[in-house]
Motif scaffolding. Structure first.
Motif, PDB file in Angstrom:
ATOM      1  N   GLU A 266       0.976  -1.287  -0.113  1.00 42.25           N
ATOM      2  CA  GLU A 266      -0.150   0.037  -0.002  1.00 42.25           C
ATOM      3  C   GLU A 266       0.805   1.404   0.042  1.00 42.25           C
ATOM      4  N   THR A 267       2.015   1.142   0.582  1.00 40.22           N
ATOM      5  CA  THR A 267       3.044   2.123   0.537  1.00 40.22           C
ATOM      6  C   THR A 267       3.480   2.531  -0.625  1.00 40.22           C
ATOM      7  N   SER A 268       3.893   1.542  -1.409  1.00 40.61           N
ATOM      8  CA  SER A 268       4.194   1.622  -2.895  1.00 40.61           C
ATOM      9  C   SER A 268       3.185   2.283  -3.795  1.00 40.61           C
ATOM     10  N   ARG A 269       1.985   1.982  -3.475  1.00 40.60           N
ATOM     11  CA  ARG A 269       0.734   2.361  -4.456  1.00 40.60           C
ATOM     12  C   ARG A 269       0.564   3.848  -4.099  1.00 40.60           C
ATOM     13  N   ARG A 270       0.367   4.152  -2.906  1.00 44.96           N
ATOM     14  CA  ARG A 270       0.410   5.585  -2.508  1.00 44.96           C
ATOM     15  C   ARG A 270       1.267   6.628  -2.705  1.00 44.96           C
ATOM     16  N   THR A 271       2.592   6.216  -2.469  1.00 47.56           N
ATOM     17  CA  THR A 271       3.934   7.027  -2.914  1.00 47.56           C
ATOM     18  C   THR A 271       3.771   7.154  -4.623  1.00 47.56           C
ATOM     19  N   TYR A 272       3.737   5.987  -5.338  1.00 48.09           N
ATOM     20  CA  TYR A 272       3.809   6.138  -6.715  1.00 48.09           C
ATOM     21  C   TYR A 272       2.693   7.238  -7.255  1.00 48.09           C
ATOM     22  N   LYS A 273       1.531   7.159  -6.699  1.00 45.40           N
ATOM     23  CA  LYS A 273       0.271   8.165  -7.184  1.00 45.40           C
ATOM     24  C   LYS A 273       0.859   9.729  -7.111  1.00 45.40           C
ATOM     25  N   TYR A 274       1.681   9.871  -5.836  1.00 46.51           N
ATOM     26  CA  TYR A 274       2.042  11.271  -5.445  1.00 46.51           C
ATOM     27  C   TYR A 274       3.488  11.775  -6.405  1.00 46.51           C
ATOM     28  N   LEU A 275       4.119  10.564  -6.887  1.00 46.85           N
ATOM     29  CA  LEU A 275       5.221  10.858  -7.755  1.00 46.85           C
ATOM     30  C   LEU A 275       4.480  11.004  -9.226  1.00 46.85           C
ATOM     31  N   PHE A 276       3.734  10.018  -9.503  1.00 45.94           N
ATOM     32  CA  PHE A 276       3.167  10.277 -10.816  1.00 45.94           C
ATOM     33  C   PHE A 276       2.204  11.497 -11.221  1.00 45.94           C
ATOM     34  N   ASP A 277       1.455  11.892 -10.157  1.00 38.72           N
ATOM     35  CA  ASP A 277       0.801  13.158 -10.350  1.00 38.72           C
ATOM     36  C   ASP A 277       1.720  14.365 -10.648  1.00 38.72           C
ATOM     37  N   LEU A 278       2.974  14.505  -9.916  1.00 39.01           N
ATOM     38  CA  LEU A 278       3.943  15.423 -10.393  1.00 39.01           C
ATOM     39  C   LEU A 278       4.334  15.197 -11.940  1.00 39.01           C
ATOM     40  N   TYR A 279       4.833  14.017 -12.064  1.00 39.91           N
ATOM     41  CA  TYR A 279       5.547  13.592 -13.365  1.00 39.91           C
ATOM     42  C   TYR A 279       4.479  14.076 -14.540  1.00 39.91           C
ATOM     43  N   ALA A 280       3.290  14.052 -14.344  1.00 39.69           N
ATOM     44  CA  ALA A 280       2.061  14.132 -15.366  1.00 39.69           C
ATOM     45  C   ALA A 280       1.934  15.675 -15.450  1.00 39.69           C
ATOM     46  N   LEU A 281       2.425  16.782 -14.534  1.00 42.98           N
ATOM     47  CA  LEU A 281       2.087  18.080 -14.679  1.00 42.98           C
ATOM     48  C   LEU A 281       2.487  18.743 -15.942  1.00 42.98           C
ATOM     49  N   GLN A 282       1.756  19.581 -16.716  1.00 44.62           N
ATOM     50  CA  GLN A 282       2.100  20.277 -17.809  1.00 44.62           C
ATOM     51  C   GLN A 282       2.693  21.890 -17.512  1.00 44.62           C
ATOM     52  N   HIS A 283       3.471  21.920 -18.588  1.00 46.61           N
ATOM     53  CA  HIS A 283       4.240  23.454 -18.190  1.00 46.61           C
ATOM     54  C   HIS A 283       4.698  23.675 -17.099  1.00 46.61           C
ATOM     55  N   LYS A 284       5.508  22.497 -16.467  1.00 52.91           N
ATOM     56  CA  LYS A 284       6.225  22.792 -15.087  1.00 52.91           C
ATOM     57  C   LYS A 284       7.485  21.629 -14.967  1.00 52.91           C
ATOM     58  N   HIS A 285       8.403  22.417 -14.582  1.00 52.99           N
ATOM     59  CA  HIS A 285       9.677  21.701 -14.434  1.00 52.99           C
ATOM     60  C   HIS A 285       9.579  20.871 -12.853  1.00 52.99           C
ATOM     61  N   VAL A 286       9.923  19.584 -12.552  1.00 47.42           N
ATOM     62  CA  VAL A 286       9.805  18.932 -11.277  1.00 47.42           C
ATOM     63  C   VAL A 286      11.315  18.727 -10.739  1.00 47.42           C
ATOM     64  N   TYR A 287      11.312  19.177  -9.470  1.00 49.04           N
ATOM     65  CA  TYR A 287      12.785  18.911  -8.789  1.00 49.04           C
ATOM     66  C   TYR A 287      12.205  18.142  -7.493  1.00 49.04           C
ATOM     67  N   LEU A 288      12.481  16.689  -7.770  1.00 43.61           N
ATOM     68  CA  LEU A 288      11.985  15.794  -6.564  1.00 43.61           C
ATOM     69  C   LEU A 288      13.252  15.489  -5.982  1.00 43.61           C
ATOM     70  N   THR A 289      13.411  15.729  -4.768  1.00 43.89           N
ATOM     71  CA  THR A 289      14.613  15.184  -4.084  1.00 43.89           C
ATOM     72  C   THR A 289      14.434  13.741  -3.436  1.00 43.89           C
ATOM     73  N   CYS A 290      15.575  12.973  -3.265  1.00 44.99           N
ATOM     74  CA  CYS A 290      15.386  11.649  -2.466  1.00 44.99           C
ATOM     75  C   CYS A 290      16.696  11.536  -1.606  1.00 44.99           C
ATOM     76  N   LYS A 291      16.728  10.867  -0.729  1.00 43.75           N
ATOM     77  CA  LYS A 291      18.010  10.320   0.164  1.00 43.75           C
ATOM     78  C   LYS A 291      18.720   9.252  -0.835  1.00 43.75           C
ATOM     79  N   GLN A 292      19.904   9.269  -0.413  1.00 40.33           N
ATOM     80  CA  GLN A 292      20.718   8.209  -1.124  1.00 40.33           C
ATOM     81  C   GLN A 292      20.852   6.856  -0.579  1.00 40.33           C
ATOM     82  N   GLY A 293      20.679   5.802  -1.258  1.00 37.51           N
ATOM     83  CA  GLY A 293      20.685   4.430  -0.792  1.00 37.51           C
ATOM     84  C   GLY A 293      21.331   3.492  -1.600  1.00 37.51           C
ATOM     85  N   THR A 294      21.348   2.291  -1.173  1.00 36.87           N
ATOM     86  CA  THR A 294      22.046   1.328  -2.151  1.00 36.87           C
ATOM     87  C   THR A 294      20.633   0.194  -2.601  1.00 36.87           C
TER      88      THR A 294
END
Length: 228
Positions: A120-148
């Protein structure tokens, strides 16, 4: 009706995921973007003490406020005042959702199944990220922590997300996956830069093909280069 593919590319702006170690300056870098707006979800805004001119939506530790922000983002005329939407951070949003999912109980009072919580975490997180991805006329700067993560049998430096699903689904959304860090640049010594081309041990890529392996920490210049 047909349009040029290049026109559609410009219509959607540059969508990027930027990761790096703690303290490298990922969030302050947003100030170099054209007409930026920050959505703050992760606490610890000490690096932004001098960011007096950066409009910020305070959604810190509050998923309900984040939902309200997205409703505004998708439907408000005021959004036209901004060219870049920055979000800090994708990793923390997933962790926040995971904590909420793990705290849930069934109707019988039993704890929620861990596997179901991660799903459920994956599903809900993905929706937030997809909504940003689908924005028109906008640049998106999404930060993330670093991992392996282990990819094709090799351990690689990657953007961090809890669980396994997001490692495979999120990278496909973004035009740029870039690592922010300090690198040895010939003739200049160690410098802070944006890695835009990956290698055997580090995940990075740009779909435009216009970027060098290492680019200066200037998002306006980077976006213009991608759109040229």
């Amino acid at each position: 009706d047909f349009v040029a593919a290049s026109a559609l590319a410009r219509q959607f702006g540059v969508k990027g995921l930027y990761y790096g170690p703690a303290g490298v300056g990922k969030t302050p870098l947003l100030q170099s973007a054209p007409r930026p707006l920050l959505v703050a979800v992760e606490p610890g805004m000490g690096s932004m003490r001098n960011a007096h001119n950066l409009p910020t939506a305070d959604c810190i530790n509050d998923l309900a406020k984040l939902d309200d922000f997205f409703k505004w983002l998708m439907g408000s005329y005021e959004v036209r005042n901004f060219d870049t939407i920055g979000r800090d951070s994708g990793s923390y949003i997933a962790e926040l959702i995971l904590r909420e999912e793990l705290s849930k109980k069934s109707q019988s009072g039993a704890k929620v199944d861990g596997k179901a919580a991660y799903g459920e975490t994956s599903r809900r997180t993905y929706k937030y990220l997809f909504d940003l991805y689908a924005l028109q006329h906008k640049h998106v700067y999404l930060t993330c922590k670093q991992g392996t993560a282990t990819i094709d049998g090799m351990e690689m430096t990657v953007p961090y997300f809890p669980g396994k699903d997001l490692y495979s689904t999120v990278p496909g959304l973004y035009d740029n996956i870039c690592q922010i860090g300090r690198f040895i640049i010939p003739g200049h010594g160690e410098q802070k830069a944006i890695r835009c081309i990956g290698n055997m041990t580090t995940l990075a890529r740009n779909r435009t093909g216009n970027l060098a392996e290492l680019e200066p920490c200037d998002l306006t210049a980077l976006f213009n280069k991608c759109m040229s």
